[in-house]
Scaffold this motif. Structure first.
Motif, PDB file in Angstrom:
ATOM      1  N   GLU A   4       0.823  -1.214   0.000  1.00 59.87           N
ATOM      2  CA  GLU A   4       0.000   0.000   0.000  1.00 59.87           C
ATOM      3  C   GLU A   4       0.859   1.268   0.000  1.00 59.87           C
ATOM      4  O   GLU A   4       0.483   2.281  -0.577  1.00 59.87           O
ATOM      5  N   LYS A   5       2.029   1.213   0.620  1.00 59.03           N
ATOM      6  CA  LYS A   5       2.921   2.370   0.671  1.00 59.03           C
ATOM      7  C   LYS A   5       3.357   2.783  -0.746  1.00 59.03           C
ATOM      8  O   LYS A   5       3.365   3.959  -1.085  1.00 59.03           O
ATOM      9  N   ILE A   6       3.706   1.801  -1.572  1.00 62.30           N
ATOM     10  CA  ILE A   6       4.124   2.084  -2.945  1.00 62.30           C
ATOM     11  C   ILE A   6       2.962   2.687  -3.738  1.00 62.30           C
ATOM     12  O   ILE A   6       3.129   3.654  -4.477  1.00 62.30           O
ATOM     13  N   LEU A   7       1.763   2.121  -3.561  1.00 65.15           N
ATOM     14  CA  LEU A   7       0.594   2.638  -4.274  1.00 65.15           C
ATOM     15  C   LEU A   7       0.272   4.068  -3.850  1.00 65.15           C
ATOM     16  O   LEU A   7      -0.068   4.914  -4.678  1.00 65.15           O
ATOM     17  N   GLU A  18       5.645  16.448 -14.399  1.00 68.36           N
ATOM     18  CA  GLU A  18       7.077  16.262 -14.620  1.00 68.36           C
ATOM     19  C   GLU A  18       7.477  14.784 -14.631  1.00 68.36           C
ATOM     20  O   GLU A  18       8.576  14.449 -15.043  1.00 68.36           O
ATOM     21  N   HIS A  19       6.583  13.915 -14.143  1.00 72.14           N
ATOM     22  CA  HIS A  19       6.900  12.488 -14.059  1.00 72.14           C
ATOM     23  C   HIS A  19       5.958  11.689 -14.943  1.00 72.14           C
ATOM     24  O   HIS A  19       4.748  11.772 -14.791  1.00 72.14           O
ATOM     25  N   SER A  20       6.518  10.897 -15.835  1.00 71.38           N
ATOM     26  CA  SER A  20       5.701  10.000 -16.654  1.00 71.38           C
ATOM     27  C   SER A  20       5.322   8.785 -15.817  1.00 71.38           C
ATOM     28  O   SER A  20       5.939   8.508 -14.776  1.00 71.38           O
ATOM     29  N   ILE A  21       4.335   8.053 -16.273  1.00 71.87           N
ATOM     30  CA  ILE A  21       3.945   6.833 -15.568  1.00 71.87           C
ATOM     31  C   ILE A  21       5.117   5.855 -15.544  1.00 71.87           C
ATOM     32  O   ILE A  21       5.387   5.214 -14.529  1.00 71.87           O
ATOM     33  N   PRO A  32       5.080  -0.276 -15.159  1.00 69.83           N
ATOM     34  CA  PRO A  32       3.916   0.568 -15.434  1.00 69.83           C
ATOM     35  C   PRO A  32       2.619  -0.244 -15.411  1.00 69.83           C
ATOM     36  O   PRO A  32       1.599   0.230 -14.909  1.00 69.83           O
ATOM     37  N   GLY A  33       2.661  -1.477 -15.898  1.00 66.43           N
ATOM     38  CA  GLY A  33       1.485  -2.335 -15.871  1.00 66.43           C
ATOM     39  C   GLY A  33       0.987  -2.597 -14.460  1.00 66.43           C
ATOM     40  O   GLY A  33      -0.218  -2.681 -14.212  1.00 66.43           O
ATOM     41  N   THR A  34       1.921  -2.711 -13.526  1.00 62.41           N
ATOM     42  CA  THR A  34       1.540  -2.904 -12.127  1.00 62.41           C
ATOM     43  C   THR A  34       0.751  -1.704 -11.624  1.00 62.41           C
ATOM     44  O   THR A  34      -0.255  -1.862 -10.928  1.00 62.41           O
ATOM     45  N   LEU A  35       1.189  -0.505 -11.991  1.00 66.96           N
ATOM     46  CA  LEU A  35       0.449   0.694 -11.571  1.00 66.96           C
ATOM     47  C   LEU A  35      -0.945   0.702 -12.172  1.00 66.96           C
ATOM     48  O   LEU A  35      -1.926   0.982 -11.480  1.00 66.96           O
ATOM     49  N   TYR A  36      -1.043   0.400 -13.457  1.00 69.35           N
ATOM     50  CA  TYR A  36      -2.356   0.352 -14.110  1.00 69.35           C
ATOM     51  C   TYR A  36      -3.254  -0.696 -13.459  1.00 69.35           C
ATOM     52  O   TYR A  36      -4.457  -0.477 -13.294  1.00 69.35           O
ATOM     53  N   ASN A  37      -2.679  -1.842 -13.089  1.00 74.59           N
ATOM     54  CA  ASN A  37      -3.472  -2.926 -12.501  1.00 74.59           C
ATOM     55  C   ASN A  37      -3.937  -2.627 -11.075  1.00 74.59           C
ATOM     56  O   ASN A  37      -5.001  -3.076 -10.673  1.00 74.59           O
ATOM     57  N   HIS A  38      -3.147  -1.887 -10.321  1.00 70.75           N
ATOM     58  CA  HIS A  38      -3.459  -1.670  -8.905  1.00 70.75           C
ATOM     59  C   HIS A  38      -4.074  -0.303  -8.597  1.00 70.75           C
ATOM     60  O   HIS A  38      -4.514  -0.073  -7.474  1.00 70.75           O
ATOM     61  N   ILE A  39      -4.066   0.602  -9.565  1.00 70.75           N
ATOM     62  CA  ILE A  39      -4.655   1.929  -9.347  1.00 70.75           C
ATOM     63  C   ILE A  39      -5.724   2.126 -10.415  1.00 70.75           C
ATOM     64  O   ILE A  39      -5.445   2.633 -11.505  1.00 70.75           O
ATOM     65  N   PRO A  40      -6.959   1.713 -10.112  1.00 65.06           N
ATOM     66  CA  PRO A  40      -8.026   1.773 -11.112  1.00 65.06           C
ATOM     67  C   PRO A  40      -8.278   3.172 -11.666  1.00 65.06           C
ATOM     68  O   PRO A  40      -8.651   3.328 -12.820  1.00 65.06           O
ATOM     69  N   LEU A  42      -6.050   5.498 -12.205  1.00 62.68           N
ATOM     70  CA  LEU A  42      -4.776   6.065 -12.649  1.00 62.68           C
ATOM     71  C   LEU A  42      -4.969   7.100 -13.761  1.00 62.68           C
ATOM     72  O   LEU A  42      -4.420   8.184 -13.697  1.00 62.68           O
ATOM     73  N   ARG A  43      -5.759   6.786 -14.757  1.00 60.15           N
ATOM     74  CA  ARG A  43      -5.963   7.728 -15.868  1.00 60.15           C
ATOM     75  C   ARG A  43      -6.625   9.017 -15.386  1.00 60.15           C
ATOM     76  O   ARG A  43      -6.284  10.098 -15.851  1.00 60.15           O
ATOM     77  N   GLU A  44      -7.567   8.898 -14.451  1.00 60.95           N
ATOM     78  CA  GLU A  44      -8.229  10.084 -13.919  1.00 60.95           C
ATOM     79  C   GLU A  44      -7.253  10.943 -13.104  1.00 60.95           C
ATOM     80  O   GLU A  44      -7.298  12.163 -13.160  1.00 60.95           O
ATOM     81  N   LEU A  45      -6.370  10.278 -12.359  1.00 63.36           N
ATOM     82  CA  LEU A  45      -5.370  11.019 -11.588  1.00 63.36           C
ATOM     83  C   LEU A  45      -4.451  11.807 -12.523  1.00 63.36           C
ATOM     84  O   LEU A  45      -4.086  12.936 -12.234  1.00 63.36           O
ATOM     85  N   ARG A  46      -4.071  11.196 -13.647  1.00 60.21           N
ATOM     86  CA  ARG A  46      -3.221  11.888 -14.618  1.00 60.21           C
ATOM     87  C   ARG A  46      -3.981  13.042 -15.264  1.00 60.21           C
ATOM     88  O   ARG A  46      -3.451  14.128 -15.443  1.00 60.21           O
ATOM     89  N   ALA A  47      -5.231  12.794 -15.631  1.00 59.39           N
ATOM     90  CA  ALA A  47      -6.029  13.806 -16.326  1.00 59.39           C
ATOM     91  C   ALA A  47      -6.384  14.962 -15.407  1.00 59.39           C
ATOM     92  O   ALA A  47      -6.543  16.094 -15.863  1.00 59.39           O
TER      93      ALA A  47
END
Length: 59
Positions: A4-7, A18-21, A32-40, A42-47
């Motif tokens: 959970e700390k990493i997420l 300034e930071h790409s995924i 990057p796939g791990t982030l996509y899989n564990h942070i549903p 993710l796209r909204e956070l970027r947008a």
């Protein structure tokens, strides 16, 4: 398994343009796939960073 700390750290970094995924994943030692899989949302956070930047620039 991703802890959970990493997420949470990834969630804090995602809105920063300034930071790409890929760079965030590399910093945290995951793919990057791990982030996509564990942070549903993710796209909204970027947008979510774009309207805030535009709004701040118009003031």
């Amino acid at each position: 398994m991703v802890d959970e700390k990493i997420l949470n750290m990834a969630r804090d970094l995602l809105p920063n343009p300034e930071h790409s995924i890929t760079a965030i994943a590399k910093m945290l030692g995951v793919s990057p796939g791990t982030l996509y899989n564990h942070i549903p949302d993710l796209r909204e956070l970027r947008a979510s960073r774009i309207p805030a930047q535009l709004e701040g620039g118009n003031r």
